[in-house]
Motif scaffolding. Sequence first.
Motif, mmCIF file in Angstrom:
data_model
loop_
_atom_site.group_PDB
_atom_site.id
_atom_site.type_symbol
_atom_site.label_atom_id
_atom_site.label_comp_id
_atom_site.label_asym_id
_atom_site.label_seq_id
_atom_site.Cartn_x
_atom_site.Cartn_y
_atom_site.Cartn_z
ATOM 1 N N ASP A 1 0.825 -1.211 0.000
ATOM 2 C CA ASP A 1 0.000 0.000 0.000
ATOM 3 C C ASP A 1 0.860 1.261 0.000
ATOM 4 O O ASP A 1 0.431 2.313 -0.506
ATOM 5 C CB ASP A 1 -0.909 0.036 1.239
ATOM 6 N N ALA B 1 0.544 4.106 -2.817
ATOM 7 C CA ALA B 1 0.232 5.497 -2.496
ATOM 8 C C ALA B 1 1.172 6.438 -3.226
ATOM 9 O O ALA B 1 0.741 7.441 -3.809
ATOM 10 C CB ALA B 1 0.318 5.714 -0.984
ATOM 11 N N LEU C 1 -0.141 10.090 -3.620
ATOM 12 C CA LEU C 1 -0.702 10.285 -2.288
ATOM 13 C C LEU C 1 0.447 10.411 -1.288
ATOM 14 O O LEU C 1 1.272 9.511 -1.174
ATOM 15 C CB LEU C 1 -1.574 9.085 -1.921
ATOM 16 N N VAL D 1 2.811 10.160 1.847
ATOM 17 C CA VAL D 1 2.977 9.178 2.928
ATOM 18 C C VAL D 1 3.520 9.903 4.155
ATOM 19 O O VAL D 1 4.544 10.579 4.084
ATOM 20 C CB VAL D 1 3.932 8.038 2.507
ATOM 21 N N LEU E 1 -1.538 8.752 3.240
ATOM 22 C CA LEU E 1 -1.435 7.433 3.841
ATOM 23 C C LEU E 1 -0.571 7.584 5.086
ATOM 24 O O LEU E 1 0.568 8.049 5.006
ATOM 25 C CB LEU E 1 -0.800 6.424 2.891
ATOM 26 N N ASN F 1 -7.194 5.086 6.210
ATOM 27 C CA ASN F 1 -5.944 5.569 5.609
ATOM 28 C C ASN F 1 -4.737 5.385 6.531
ATOM 29 O O ASN F 1 -3.690 5.998 6.309
ATOM 30 C CB ASN F 1 -6.058 7.035 5.210
#
Length: 440
Positions: free
Chosen positions: A250, A254, A259, A261, A290, A309
């Motif tokens: 994941d 991400a 996205l 982290v 995330l 998340n």
Amino acid sequence: MARIIVASMPFAGHVGPMTAVAAALTARGHDVLAYTGAKYEQRFRAAGARWLPWQQATDYDDSDLAATFPPVGDGKGLRGGMANVEHVLLGTGAGQAADLLAEAARTPVDLLVTDHLAFGVALAGETLGLPWASVAVTPLPLESRELPPPGFPALPAKGPLGRARDRALRSVVHAVAGRVVDPMVNRMRAAAGLPPATGGMDGLLSRQLILAQGVPGLDYPRGDLPDFVHYIGRLAVEPTRQDLPPWWPDVADARAKGLPVVHVTQGTLDVDFTDLLKPAIAGLARERVLVVCTTGGAPVSSLGPLPDNVRAAPFLPHDRLLPLTDVMVTNGGWGGVLAAVRAGVPLVVAGASLDKPEVARRVAWSGVGINLRTGRPGAGRVRRAVRQILARPETAARARELGAKLTAAGGADAAATLLETLIPGRVRREGAPATPGVAS
């Protein structure tokens, strides 16, 4: 080949850099004896060292100090901090010295290398007349006439009024140390059979060699840096294989989707998750990020139900995680902060105990992150700080800049080169620095 004792207080944040030093010295063929608590025996054996146990010194589990030293309590606040100094740091010093003197009587020792808070090594070095070196496992604690006193909640002053303020603060601290710290130090010295001394904690640092983790730019500038102090970057052992949790893909997904982290960690010493982990999880639950949390060894279930998340594990390898991380939220352990900066990751720091406020101030001063000025931030405060970091690419750029300098400083290999200059009968290796600053 020299016979070298490498000493570490049995705290996870101290053992990390000291195992790196031990590994570098064993790689050069030296006989390294690691003096530390039983909990960390295998960490040093994995670095190639043999183990010397704490026997006269009172051993303990760093995850539950109060079990061995009840006055420490949860370690928080002025009372907890002073109890930690009196009972753990100074209180075990005479026993440490006794253990080291007994070992030196059995087999001669050429060099002592110590975590700067393993004070018994200073006593043993003084008694035996051996060369010894301090390794700063926290930001360099050495007092300077150009800075506020170490530990005082203030940034370096600017201008004549600010310098006058710092002089006054140092005078106050000296007076307090003379009444409070010096008597504790001298009780430890007396128990080790040594005469009284003055100078507070600075008197327990080597005047032959101090290896300071960090680099100029991440630490405050000072024109009076002694020539026996050298910045050597970050001390860390080579990563070993570690199992990853099933959700690990994941993280890469991400990043591939753009996205951010956010890594949240509270280290291994402060275990009250209501301080930082839970507020950070709550604050970031609805953000488009995330969140990757580590519990420092506690079961993930202790965090309660997790938002969609959020991912969590007891531990994760920083060498795998940090290159995929956009922001690190931490309580300010120096080793973790150095790992993040070396990877070019900007920080949000919420530190309130021990050296953590000092770390948080350096993070903000150097431009690599935000100091929340508390150890228990609210959810909204964490959320706003993370948003601010993500909106300011210059903070990540500054982290990358200082990260490159940390790598260039040489780390454990530079430390070993400098340490070898103290071994009786050895000459300075070609390239070993003779002046203060970053090891070349």
